[in-house]
Design an enzyme around this catalytic site. Sequence first.
Site, PDB file in Angstrom:
ATOM      1  N   LYS A   1      12.584  12.427 -14.706  1.00  0.00           N
ATOM      2  CA  LYS A   1      11.787  11.566 -13.828  1.00  0.00           C
ATOM      3  C   LYS A   1      10.687  12.395 -13.159  1.00  0.00           C
ATOM      4  O   LYS A   1      10.922  13.561 -12.792  1.00  0.00           O
ATOM      5  CB  LYS A   1      12.753  10.968 -12.797  1.00  0.00           C
ATOM      6  CG  LYS A   1      12.272   9.795 -12.001  1.00  0.00           C
ATOM      7  CD  LYS A   1      13.453   9.244 -11.168  1.00  0.00           C
ATOM      8  CE  LYS A   1      13.091   8.137 -10.227  1.00  0.00           C
ATOM      9  NZ  LYS A   1      14.239   7.606  -9.457  1.00  0.00           N
TER      10      LYS A   1
ATOM     11  N   SER B   1      14.642   2.572  -9.538  1.00  0.00           N
ATOM     12  CA  SER B   1      13.349   3.166  -9.738  1.00  0.00           C
ATOM     13  C   SER B   1      13.244   4.094 -10.960  1.00  0.00           C
ATOM     14  O   SER B   1      12.133   4.404 -11.384  1.00  0.00           O
ATOM     15  CB  SER B   1      12.972   3.979  -8.492  1.00  0.00           C
ATOM     16  OG  SER B   1      13.893   5.028  -8.280  1.00  0.00           O
TER      17      SER B   1
ATOM     18  N   SER C   1      19.327   3.501  -8.056  1.00  0.00           N
ATOM     19  CA  SER C   1      18.225   3.630  -9.012  1.00  0.00           C
ATOM     20  C   SER C   1      18.537   4.195 -10.382  1.00  0.00           C
ATOM     21  O   SER C   1      17.671   4.225 -11.248  1.00  0.00           O
ATOM     22  CB  SER C   1      17.130   4.506  -8.420  1.00  0.00           C
ATOM     23  OG  SER C   1      16.283   3.718  -7.656  1.00  0.00           O
TER      24      SER C   1
HETATM   25  N1  GLN Z   1      16.176  -0.131  -5.157  1.00  0.00           N
HETATM   26  C1  GLN Z   1      16.415   0.718  -4.029  1.00  0.00           C
HETATM   27  C2  GLN Z   1      15.164   0.862  -3.217  1.00  0.00           C
HETATM   28  O1  GLN Z   1      14.182   0.296  -3.569  1.00  0.00           O
HETATM   29  C3  GLN Z   1      16.943   2.050  -4.512  1.00  0.00           C
HETATM   30  C4  GLN Z   1      15.908   3.052  -4.830  1.00  0.00           C
HETATM   31  C5  GLN Z   1      16.505   4.343  -5.310  1.00  0.00           C
HETATM   32  O2  GLN Z   1      17.712   4.472  -5.508  1.00  0.00           O
HETATM   33  N2  GLN Z   1      15.650   5.340  -5.456  1.00  0.00           N
HETATM   34  O3  GLN Z   1      15.147   1.524  -2.212  1.00  0.00           O
END
Ligand code: GLN
Length: 453
Positions: A55, A130, A154
């Site tokens: 990532k 994400s 995520s």
């Molecule tokens: N979907 C969650 C958020 O938008 C988790 C994001 C993540 O784990 N980086 O904060």
Amino acid sequence: MFNKEKWKKINLAFYRDEVIKSKKEDHSIIEAIDFTKFKIEKKSQLLDGIPFGIKDNFSLEDTNTSSASKILKGFKPNYTSTVFKKLVSNGAIPILKTNLDELAMGGTGLTSNHGPVYNPFNKEHIAGGSSSGSNYIVADGTVPFSIGSDTGDSVRKPAAYTGVIGYKPTWGIVSRYGLFDFAPTWDTVGWFTNNVKESALLLDVLQGYDSLDASSLHSTDKNFLEEINLENEKYKISIIPELEKYIKDDEVRNDYHKAIDLLKKDGHEIIEFKPNLKIFESTLIVYRIVSSLEAFTCNSNLTGFLFGNNFKKDVGYLEGLNEARTKGFNYEVKKRFLWSQEARYSKEKYYLKALKIRRLINDEINKILEKVDVLLIPTTTDLSSNINNLNTFDSKNVLNNFLTIFNSNGSPSLSLPITKKGHQSTSVNISSLPFQDKKVFKLANRLEELNEK
Ligand code: GLN
């Protein structure tokens, strides 16, 4: 297990360049990695010749690392993340930097500055985020594993939306050095693989105290792959039947029951729990308050002056800052920063309240986990959403936000597909008390075997 023979025969520089060309449209990749550039000493051959993606929020020395944000365009860190170094020192070959929701804030894969990432099996559906690009390239077979980060869910949620394995270890046992902070008390490195054993091998490689990460923890749990077989052990597995009322798609419910039945027939004890779901209803709001405030603090160095994109030269600090943040962040990131300021300045003392409720949430989940070996829940409420009909944020849907509880208390958590059917895949999630990652792998591996029989 990783097919070293297959990858040995492939010229990875050529393969990588072909992948980049063919993947312009799907936005899963941000750029190629010049793997000849990193002079990292080899320690083992555990992952010899296995290509991977990472990532774009993991620092790589002298390499563009923008976390899919305009404000970091052109930023080249002067150090490399520990996770990257460990993988390379164990023989793995980094070939691709993957796309993500900007600064890892988001759950859809649609909020990157490098274009939206859709589900590899159906462009009308989300890949989840994400860690959208890392998810994509394992799901479509480009690489056998990839690295993501998981602050709220995520890695695990996207994994469920494409039918691969997504895992986040106990908080602190894998170094976060070089991972851009989102919300450090929730952030964990995570990864995507095609089977449980590969995931366990990656923890063998990646776990370990790192003096460069001030929050790094020692763990005595080890030999995750070597000791993955359950042999004759029978586990106590908790389930929370009340969570089922939040399930939206029958496929998810049926496959959750299938997983429970397989484990029951295998002799494990299934124990029903009835926690106070009211407490868990607060998970999303607590997460939003605490993670946004941590994010605001950790990203205070994104000013447009120190590094990255300098939008307006030769202006005063406030004007430049305003310009950089107005142009440099998308709406999702701005929203988080606004929440953080509300939490910080409101007379309601939201932040303090949220910390107290976080404690209640952790106590409530730990009460269950202490009595059993693992907890089994459906990973998601639904199949991957249609992009025109997103239902990712629903604070009252306890199940929709349940994975975040394991970031709150630091538990290991693994999403395992039960039916692999492209964008209509279903998964269950296995978690345990912190530092019991081995139990999670053992049960997940067993369930994977039973499900494949
Ligand atoms: N979907 C969650 C958020 O938008 C988790 C994001 C993540 O784990 N980086 O904060």
